[in-house]
Design a protein around this motif. Structure first.
Motif, mmCIF file in Angstrom:
data_model
loop_
_atom_site.group_PDB
_atom_site.id
_atom_site.type_symbol
_atom_site.label_atom_id
_atom_site.label_comp_id
_atom_site.label_asym_id
_atom_site.label_seq_id
_atom_site.Cartn_x
_atom_site.Cartn_y
_atom_site.Cartn_z
ATOM 1 N N PRO A 13 -0.466 -6.095 9.168
ATOM 2 C CA PRO A 13 0.215 -6.415 7.757
ATOM 3 C C PRO A 13 1.027 -5.155 7.437
ATOM 4 O O PRO A 13 0.170 -4.098 7.264
ATOM 5 C CB PRO A 13 -0.858 -7.066 6.892
ATOM 6 N N TYR A 15 3.483 -3.360 4.325
ATOM 7 C CA TYR A 15 4.073 -3.340 3.208
ATOM 8 C C TYR A 15 4.586 -2.145 2.368
ATOM 9 O O TYR A 15 3.577 -1.413 2.318
ATOM 10 C CB TYR A 15 3.052 -4.164 1.902
ATOM 11 N N GLU A 17 5.366 0.760 4.240
ATOM 12 C CA GLU A 17 4.783 1.744 5.054
ATOM 13 C C GLU A 17 5.751 2.495 6.070
ATOM 14 O O GLU A 17 5.483 3.102 7.144
ATOM 15 C CB GLU A 17 3.674 0.969 5.935
ATOM 16 N N ASP A 46 5.737 -7.703 5.203
ATOM 17 C CA ASP A 46 5.342 -8.649 3.932
ATOM 18 C C ASP A 46 6.239 -8.233 2.923
ATOM 19 O O ASP A 46 5.858 -7.955 1.773
ATOM 20 C CB ASP A 46 3.715 -8.506 3.521
ATOM 21 N N ASN A 74 7.060 -10.475 -0.853
ATOM 22 C CA ASN A 74 5.741 -10.001 -0.835
ATOM 23 C C ASN A 74 4.948 -11.141 -1.193
ATOM 24 O O ASN A 74 4.655 -11.625 -2.316
ATOM 25 C CB ASN A 74 5.596 -8.865 -1.717
ATOM 26 N N GLN A 77 -1.382 -9.323 1.746
ATOM 27 C CA GLN A 77 -2.166 -9.019 3.096
ATOM 28 C C GLN A 77 -2.703 -10.073 3.842
ATOM 29 O O GLN A 77 -2.455 -10.358 5.253
ATOM 30 C CB GLN A 77 -3.033 -7.782 2.731
ATOM 31 N N ASP A 97 -4.858 -2.082 9.645
ATOM 32 C CA ASP A 97 -3.639 -1.722 8.839
ATOM 33 C C ASP A 97 -2.658 -0.786 9.352
ATOM 34 O O ASP A 97 -2.983 -0.048 10.260
ATOM 35 C CB ASP A 97 -4.479 -1.036 7.626
ATOM 36 N N ALA A 98 -1.579 -0.623 8.722
ATOM 37 C CA ALA A 98 -0.457 -0.108 9.270
ATOM 38 C C ALA A 98 -0.694 1.638 8.869
ATOM 39 O O ALA A 98 0.039 2.507 9.239
ATOM 40 C CB ALA A 98 0.964 -0.201 8.689
ATOM 41 N N ASP A 99 -1.629 1.928 7.847
ATOM 42 C CA ASP A 99 -1.717 3.221 7.206
ATOM 43 C C ASP A 99 -2.557 4.254 7.979
ATOM 44 O O ASP A 99 -2.776 5.227 7.699
ATOM 45 C CB ASP A 99 -2.130 3.242 5.620
ATOM 46 N N GLN A 101 -5.547 4.506 8.420
ATOM 47 C CA GLN A 101 -6.928 4.717 7.863
ATOM 48 C C GLN A 101 -8.098 4.385 8.887
ATOM 49 O O GLN A 101 -8.864 5.134 9.129
ATOM 50 C CB GLN A 101 -7.467 4.120 6.540
ATOM 51 N N ARG A 134 -13.937 2.803 -5.781
ATOM 52 C CA ARG A 134 -13.704 1.750 -4.458
ATOM 53 C C ARG A 134 -14.871 1.289 -3.741
ATOM 54 O O ARG A 134 -15.206 0.166 -3.495
ATOM 55 C CB ARG A 134 -12.616 2.402 -3.603
ATOM 56 N N ARG A 202 -5.966 8.086 3.625
ATOM 57 C CA ARG A 202 -4.365 7.642 3.787
ATOM 58 C C ARG A 202 -3.743 9.093 3.947
ATOM 59 O O ARG A 202 -3.832 9.731 2.943
ATOM 60 C CB ARG A 202 -3.923 7.000 2.679
ATOM 61 N N SER A 207 -2.231 3.615 -1.642
ATOM 62 C CA SER A 207 -2.734 2.138 -1.367
ATOM 63 C C SER A 207 -2.198 1.210 -2.403
ATOM 64 O O SER A 207 -1.617 1.496 -3.335
ATOM 65 C CB SER A 207 -4.346 2.567 -1.853
ATOM 66 N N LYS A 208 -2.184 -0.211 -1.667
ATOM 67 C CA LYS A 208 -1.383 -1.099 -2.530
ATOM 68 C C LYS A 208 -2.442 -1.875 -3.428
ATOM 69 O O LYS A 208 -2.202 -2.685 -3.935
ATOM 70 C CB LYS A 208 -0.929 -2.396 -1.497
ATOM 71 N N TYR A 209 -3.509 -1.391 -3.582
ATOM 72 C CA TYR A 209 -4.574 -1.923 -4.429
ATOM 73 C C TYR A 209 -5.065 -1.025 -5.496
ATOM 74 O O TYR A 209 -5.827 -0.056 -5.391
ATOM 75 C CB TYR A 209 -5.816 -2.380 -3.563
HETATM 76 N N1 UDP Z 1 -0.328 -4.788 2.753
HETATM 77 C C1 UDP Z 1 0.227 -5.936 2.821
HETATM 78 N N2 UDP Z 1 0.579 -6.513 1.604
HETATM 79 C C2 UDP Z 1 0.295 -6.401 0.672
HETATM 80 C C3 UDP Z 1 -0.605 -5.124 0.235
HETATM 81 C C4 UDP Z 1 -1.029 -4.336 1.500
HETATM 82 O O1 UDP Z 1 0.802 -6.136 3.913
HETATM 83 O O2 UDP Z 1 0.885 -6.934 -0.400
HETATM 84 C C5 UDP Z 1 -0.758 -4.134 3.909
HETATM 85 C C6 UDP Z 1 -0.487 -2.559 3.824
HETATM 86 O O3 UDP Z 1 0.758 -2.265 4.268
HETATM 87 C C7 UDP Z 1 -1.559 -2.023 4.834
HETATM 88 C C8 UDP Z 1 -2.856 -2.970 4.443
HETATM 89 O O4 UDP Z 1 -2.446 -4.262 4.035
HETATM 90 O O5 UDP Z 1 -1.051 -2.215 6.191
HETATM 91 C C9 UDP Z 1 -3.909 -2.372 3.697
HETATM 92 O O6 UDP Z 1 -3.320 -2.023 2.538
HETATM 93 P P1 UDP Z 1 -3.897 -0.435 1.872
HETATM 94 O O7 UDP Z 1 -4.003 0.540 2.734
HETATM 95 O O8 UDP Z 1 -2.886 -0.341 0.688
HETATM 96 O O9 UDP Z 1 -5.299 -1.019 1.202
HETATM 97 P P2 UDP Z 1 -6.472 -0.164 0.995
HETATM 98 O O10 UDP Z 1 -6.674 0.633 2.558
HETATM 99 O O11 UDP Z 1 -6.206 0.894 0.090
HETATM 100 O O12 UDP Z 1 -7.615 -1.056 1.030
#
Ligand code: UDP
Ligand code: MG
Length: 313
Positions: A13, A15, A17, A46, A74, A77, A97-99, A101, A134, A202, A207-209
């Motif tokens: 997923p 968003y 990135e 997304d 959007n 996820q 995830d794309a980031d 992590q 978190r 990251r 983070s998107k959250y």
């Molecule tokens: N993502 C998405 N749509 C959203 C929010 C997040 O597709 O509305 C994707 C985001 O690009 C990433 C993955 O979901 O690849 C996890 O997001 P993030 O790293 O921000 O979450 P965290 O690691 O902070 O839980």
């Protein structure tokens, strides 16, 4: 002659990135080519507002193993992962995830654990590189979901997971709109394996959250598999009514033994009893609402894993 190993579909997923994508492509390609098994990538954009889609189009042009799905806007996820599942052709589906992590070099670990005989394998970020708030919130959610579903799980929130195709199909068969893959995995009674995976900070983007989104998503996830929050009103009503009753006893005792005629205690008792009765009445309504909620989800009444039967001779 060796049979070709089953195809692995990696669902990502995405968003906003754009900054992570070139490195993601490089690390993922290296990891999976080294692993030596056929794979495809389904990258779900997304509704990104940055250049993610044009970067992904470039990746698709140079490497046809990368297929791109682009949402109109959007959606979140989880919908993105479900959309990826719909497109996946592999026998094994991996989400990441794309980031970066979770490093793509950890993908073989979850795939191999899955092949030990699980339906789903969940990564476990033992050394998680996220803020302490978190981590604390995740720990509480993991405990609560484990309790509600009676399934012990250490790290529901880790996005690096592997699914057997059949398990993913079970998940896709439920179509109610509020559904979260970790909670659904538990609800379906899928056999869950866990494997420790590396987790990094990251390095690009953010983070998107935020705290609010996390709280909303967590509550939403619990509410999607349980009517516990709405049912909590009943015990509260009972507690209030009991308190009111105890206060009334105290008022009567003081009236008889000490001749106390103060009305304060009586008013308090009436207030507590009335609040309790009112909450209890609300609880009865909540009970019906929770039943309607369960009905509208239209979940299967039961799920069969195996049937053992001999064909008549
Ligand atoms: N993502 C998405 N749509 C959203 C929010 C997040 O597709 O509305 C994707 C985001 O690009 C990433 C993955 O979901 O690849 C996890 O997001 P993030 O790293 O921000 O979450 P965290 O690691 O902070 O839980
Ligand atoms: Mg992340």
């Amino acid at each position: 002659m060796n049979a070709t190993p089953p195809l692995i579909s990696v669902v990502i997923p995405i968003y906003n990135e754009e900054a992570s994508l070139p490195r993601l492509y490089q690390e993922l390609t290296e990891a999976l080519e080294d692993y030596g098994r056929p794979y495809e990538v389904i990258a779900v954009d997304d509704g990104s507002r940055d250049a993610s889609f044009s970067v992904l189009s470039g990746l698709h042009a140079k490497d046809p193993r990368w297929r791109i799905v682009r949402f109109m806007r959007n959606f979140g996820q989880n919908p993105a992962i479900y959309a990826g599942f719909e497109q996946a052709r592999g026998q094994v589906l991996v989400t990441i995830d794309a980031d970066l992590q979770n490093p793509p070099s950890e993908i073989p670990k979850v795939v191999e654990k899955l092949e030990e005989g699980y339906d789903v394998v969940q990564g476990w970020r033992r050394q998680r590189q996220d803020s302490s708030v978190r981590r604390l919130l995740s720990r509480s959610i993991n405990r609560l979901v484990s309790k509600i579903t009676k399934m012990s799980v250490r790290d529901l929130g880790c996005s690096l997971k592997a699914f057997r195709r059949e398990a993913a199909h079970h998940l896709m068969a439920c179509t109610h709109s509020c559904r979260y893959i970790p909670a659904e995995t538990a609800w379906h009674g899928l056999m869950l394996g866990e494997v420790e995976v590396e987790h990094r900070e990251r390095s690009q983007g953010e983070s998107k959250y935020g705290a609010l989104a996390l709280f909303r998503v967590s509550f939403d996830m619990i509410a999607s598999i349980s009517t516990l929050p709405i049912r909590a009103v009943a015990p509260l009503g009972i507690i209030f009514a009991c308190l009111g009753f105890l206060i009334s006893l105290r008022v009567v005792y003081f009236r008889i033994v000490h001749g106390d005629v103060s009305y304060m205690g009586a008013i308090m008792a009436a207030l507590f009893v009335l609040t309790g009765v009112q909450m209890f009445t609300t609880a009865i309504m909540c009970e019906y609402i929770s039943r309607i909620y369960t009905e509208v989800q239209r979940r299967p009444y039961y799920l069969i894993r195996d049937v053992l039967q001999k064909e008549p001779e």
